[in-house]
Motif scaffolding. Structure first.
Motif, PDB file in Angstrom:
ATOM      1  N   ASP A   9      -3.832  -2.707   4.883  1.00 15.58           N
ATOM      2  CA  ASP A   9      -3.630  -2.471   3.473  1.00 15.58           C
ATOM      3  C   ASP A   9      -4.665  -2.618   2.381  1.00 15.58           C
ATOM      4  OD1 ASP A   9      -3.880  -5.042   3.192  1.00 15.58           O
ATOM      5  OD2 ASP A   9      -1.703  -5.771   3.063  1.00 15.58           O
ATOM      6  N   SER A  10      -4.618  -2.956   1.318  1.00 17.93           N
ATOM      7  CA  SER A  10      -5.480  -3.300  -0.055  1.00 17.93           C
ATOM      8  C   SER A  10      -6.531  -4.349   0.496  1.00 17.93           C
ATOM      9  CB  SER A  10      -4.866  -3.485  -1.245  1.00 17.93           C
ATOM     10  OG  SER A  10      -4.119  -4.819  -1.012  1.00 17.93           O
ATOM     11  N   PHE A  11      -6.306  -5.443   1.135  1.00 14.30           N
ATOM     12  CA  PHE A  11      -7.076  -6.562   1.650  1.00 14.30           C
ATOM     13  C   PHE A  11      -8.131  -5.942   2.412  1.00 14.30           C
ATOM     14  CE2 PHE A  11      -8.560 -10.189   3.700  1.00 14.30           C
ATOM     15  CZ  PHE A  11      -8.406 -11.261   2.777  1.00 14.30           C
ATOM     16  N   THR A  12      -7.825  -4.996   3.561  1.00 12.18           N
ATOM     17  CA  THR A  12      -8.916  -4.337   4.197  1.00 12.18           C
ATOM     18  C   THR A  12      -9.501  -3.176   3.426  1.00 12.18           C
ATOM     19  OG1 THR A  12      -7.568  -4.730   6.073  1.00 12.18           O
ATOM     20  CG2 THR A  12      -9.284  -2.842   6.236  1.00 12.18           C
ATOM     21  N   GLN A  13      -8.748  -2.340   2.537  1.00  3.24           N
ATOM     22  CA  GLN A  13      -9.369  -1.317   1.713  1.00  3.24           C
ATOM     23  C   GLN A  13     -10.577  -1.933   1.054  1.00  3.24           C
ATOM     24  OE1 GLN A  13      -6.734   0.309  -1.287  1.00  3.24           O
ATOM     25  NE2 GLN A  13      -7.523   2.321  -0.675  1.00  3.24           N
ATOM     26  N   GLY A  14     -10.205  -3.183   0.131  1.00  9.01           N
ATOM     27  CA  GLY A  14     -11.194  -3.774  -0.637  1.00  9.01           C
ATOM     28  C   GLY A  14     -10.850  -3.855  -1.990  1.00  9.01           C
ATOM     29  N   ALA A  49      -5.034   1.557   3.304  1.00  7.00           N
ATOM     30  CA  ALA A  49      -4.610   2.193   1.822  1.00  7.00           C
ATOM     31  C   ALA A  49      -3.755   0.899   1.228  1.00  7.00           C
ATOM     32  CB  ALA A  49      -3.587   3.190   2.027  1.00  7.00           C
ATOM     33  N   TYR A  50      -3.780   0.930  -0.263  1.00 11.14           N
ATOM     34  CA  TYR A  50      -3.022   0.103  -0.917  1.00 11.14           C
ATOM     35  C   TYR A  50      -1.599  -0.157  -0.566  1.00 11.14           C
ATOM     36  CZ  TYR A  50      -1.705  -2.788  -5.267  1.00 11.14           C
ATOM     37  OH  TYR A  50      -1.369  -3.610  -5.872  1.00 11.14           O
ATOM     38  N   GLY A  51      -1.039  -1.246  -0.543  1.00 10.58           N
ATOM     39  CA  GLY A  51       0.281  -1.534  -0.676  1.00 10.58           C
ATOM     40  C   GLY A  51       1.140  -1.398   0.490  1.00 10.58           C
ATOM     41  N   LEU A  52       0.607  -1.152   1.625  1.00 14.80           N
ATOM     42  CA  LEU A  52       1.320  -0.692   2.795  1.00 14.80           C
ATOM     43  C   LEU A  52       1.898  -1.796   3.543  1.00 14.80           C
ATOM     44  CD1 LEU A  52      -0.856   2.028   4.389  1.00 14.80           C
ATOM     45  CD2 LEU A  52       0.651   2.174   2.572  1.00 14.80           C
ATOM     46  N   ARG A  53       3.033  -1.395   4.175  1.00 15.97           N
ATOM     47  CA  ARG A  53       3.816  -2.695   5.086  1.00 15.97           C
ATOM     48  C   ARG A  53       3.689  -2.239   6.334  1.00 15.97           C
ATOM     49  NH1 ARG A  53       9.231  -2.636   1.189  1.00 15.97           N
ATOM     50  NH2 ARG A  53       8.200  -0.307   1.036  1.00 15.97           N
ATOM     51  N   SER A  54       4.003  -3.116   7.177  1.00 16.75           N
ATOM     52  CA  SER A  54       3.773  -2.801   8.683  1.00 16.75           C
ATOM     53  C   SER A  54       4.262  -1.493   9.237  1.00 16.75           C
ATOM     54  CB  SER A  54       4.184  -3.945   9.582  1.00 16.75           C
ATOM     55  OG  SER A  54       5.505  -4.214   9.454  1.00 16.75           O
ATOM     56  N   TRP A  55       5.333  -0.995   8.992  1.00 13.05           N
ATOM     57  CA  TRP A  55       5.779   0.207   9.535  1.00 13.05           C
ATOM     58  C   TRP A  55       4.934   1.596   8.809  1.00 13.05           C
ATOM     59  CZ3 TRP A  55       8.692  -2.942   6.400  1.00 13.05           C
ATOM     60  CH2 TRP A  55       9.076  -2.516   5.138  1.00 13.05           C
ATOM     61  N   GLU A  56       4.516   1.198   7.667  1.00 13.79           N
ATOM     62  CA  GLU A  56       3.791   2.021   6.857  1.00 13.79           C
ATOM     63  C   GLU A  56       2.306   2.408   7.635  1.00 13.79           C
ATOM     64  OE1 GLU A  56       6.046   2.245   2.430  1.00 13.79           O
ATOM     65  OE2 GLU A  56       4.634   0.287   2.999  1.00 13.79           O
ATOM     66  N   ILE A  57       1.704   1.151   7.631  1.00 19.08           N
ATOM     67  CA  ILE A  57       0.628   1.237   8.435  1.00 19.08           C
ATOM     68  C   ILE A  57       0.760   2.044   9.787  1.00 19.08           C
ATOM     69  CG2 ILE A  57      -1.264  -0.187   9.613  1.00 19.08           C
ATOM     70  CD1 ILE A  57      -0.648  -2.315   7.503  1.00 19.08           C
ATOM     71  N   ARG A  58       1.653   1.519  10.674  1.00 19.40           N
ATOM     72  CA  ARG A  58       1.902   2.179  11.742  1.00 19.40           C
ATOM     73  C   ARG A  58       2.168   3.768  11.691  1.00 19.40           C
ATOM     74  NH1 ARG A  58       6.572   4.594  13.225  1.00 19.40           N
ATOM     75  NH2 ARG A  58       7.881   2.722  12.715  1.00 19.40           N
ATOM     76  N   GLU A  59       2.833   4.066  10.719  1.00 13.48           N
ATOM     77  CA  GLU A  59       3.104   5.394  10.439  1.00 13.48           C
ATOM     78  C   GLU A  59       1.993   6.362  10.144  1.00 13.48           C
ATOM     79  OE1 GLU A  59       6.304   5.619   7.634  1.00 13.48           O
ATOM     80  OE2 GLU A  59       8.009   5.129   8.979  1.00 13.48           O
ATOM     81  N   GLN A  60       1.403   5.793   9.248  1.00 10.23           N
ATOM     82  CA  GLN A  60       0.194   6.411   8.366  1.00 10.23           C
ATOM     83  C   GLN A  60      -1.275   6.380   9.153  1.00 10.23           C
ATOM     84  OE1 GLN A  60      -0.032   5.803   4.238  1.00 10.23           O
ATOM     85  NE2 GLN A  60       2.332   5.378   3.982  1.00 10.23           N
ATOM     86  N   ILE A  73     -11.199  -2.689  16.889  1.00 15.10           N
ATOM     87  CA  ILE A  73     -10.332  -2.259  15.698  1.00 15.10           C
ATOM     88  C   ILE A  73      -9.808  -3.469  15.070  1.00 15.10           C
ATOM     89  CG2 ILE A  73      -9.280  -0.360  17.047  1.00 15.10           C
ATOM     90  CD1 ILE A  73      -6.538  -2.583  16.060  1.00 15.10           C
ATOM     91  N   SER A  74      -9.536  -3.472  13.666  1.00 12.86           N
ATOM     92  CA  SER A  74      -9.231  -4.567  12.922  1.00 12.86           C
ATOM     93  C   SER A  74      -7.789  -4.047  12.387  1.00 12.86           C
ATOM     94  CB  SER A  74     -10.064  -5.177  11.731  1.00 12.86           C
ATOM     95  OG  SER A  74      -9.513  -5.819  10.917  1.00 12.86           O
ATOM     96  N   LEU A  75      -6.824  -5.207  12.571  1.00  9.44           N
ATOM     97  CA  LEU A  75      -5.340  -4.774  12.046  1.00  9.44           C
ATOM     98  C   LEU A  75      -4.833  -5.987  11.293  1.00  9.44           C
ATOM     99  CD1 LEU A  75      -2.877  -3.139  11.984  1.00  9.44           C
ATOM    100  CD2 LEU A  75      -2.152  -3.801  14.319  1.00  9.44           C
ATOM    101  N   ILE A  76      -5.051  -5.787   9.910  1.00  8.64           N
ATOM    102  CA  ILE A  76      -4.439  -7.021   9.145  1.00  8.64           C
ATOM    103  C   ILE A  76      -3.604  -5.998   8.051  1.00  8.64           C
ATOM    104  CG2 ILE A  76      -5.373  -8.569   7.386  1.00  8.64           C
ATOM    105  CD1 ILE A  76      -7.966  -8.889   9.029  1.00  8.64           C
TER     106      ILE A  76
END
Length: 212
Positions: A9-14, A49-60, A73-76
């Protein structure tokens, strides 16, 4: 190392506040620079990407990430599951298990981290703060369990020195600022080295951080 792919999410996006004299880039982007310096030819892709929850990270991001055939890979990103509710530990475990398992199945080394304790900085009613802290603690218990199961590299952020340092956080209390992202990268780098990864942080960059 051939290809480092960052999901999240946004933490990884910066996302975060600028700090004079420092470039705003995520901790992952800093780490990628240092990894690339020690591993010429390494590719780096940040899918976060900003604001994503776990299932949105998985889907997108999961299918795209797998198609890139990363070896690291990093998954946070589970913080938004707790912050934006309703929170389901069962769903979070299922989503993380699916993603961790998929990347381990192609031989990728996984890096993950416990969440910060946002209640240290957010001005919340007492009941809301207690509920959020419970959700974050449940999230971190899951992350520790899955990291052990999938032999992931785990960085303990929860209530650590950086979590408690007000100088590294943006005004929103959720995202690090430019100084914070660099400080996090500096803190993570020795952990990656302990796991056999080669990094070459430039000396002038190290001098900019709050933890040289």
């Amino acid at each position: 190392m051939r290809h480092f792919v960052a999901l999240g999410d946004s933490f990884t996006q910066g996302t975060g506040d600028p700090v004079e004299g420092l470039e705003l880039r995520s901790a992952h982007d800093w780490l990628a620079l240092w990894l690339k310096a020690a591993n010429p030819g390494m590719r780096y892709t940040n899918l976060a990407a900003y604001g994503l929850r776990s299932w949105e990270i998985r889907e997108q991001q999961m299918s795209r990430g797998l198609s890139l055939q990363p070896d690291f890979i990093s998954l946070i990103g589970p913080g938004n599951d707790a912050l934006r509710g309703p929170f389901s530990a069962e769903r979070l475990r299922a989503e993380l298990t699916l993603m961790f398992g998929a990347f381990r199945s192609i031989g990728a080394q996984i890096f993950t981290a416990t969440t910060p304790d946002f209640t240290l900085r957010l001005d919340l009613p007492e009941g809301v703060a207690r509920r959020l802290r419970r959700n974050l603690e449940a999230t971190n218990a899951l992350l520790r369990d899955l990291a052990a199961q999938y032999e992931a590299i785990l960085y303990e952020f929860w209530q650590g020195p950086l979590d408690r340092d007000p100088a590294i956080w943006s005004e929103d209390g959720v995202h690090p600022n430019a100084r914070g992202y660099l400080a996090i990268a500096q803190d993570v780098a020795p952990l990656l080295r302990q796991q056999g990864l080669e990094l070459s942080p430039p000396a002038d960059v190290l001098k900019q951080g709050v933890y040289p």
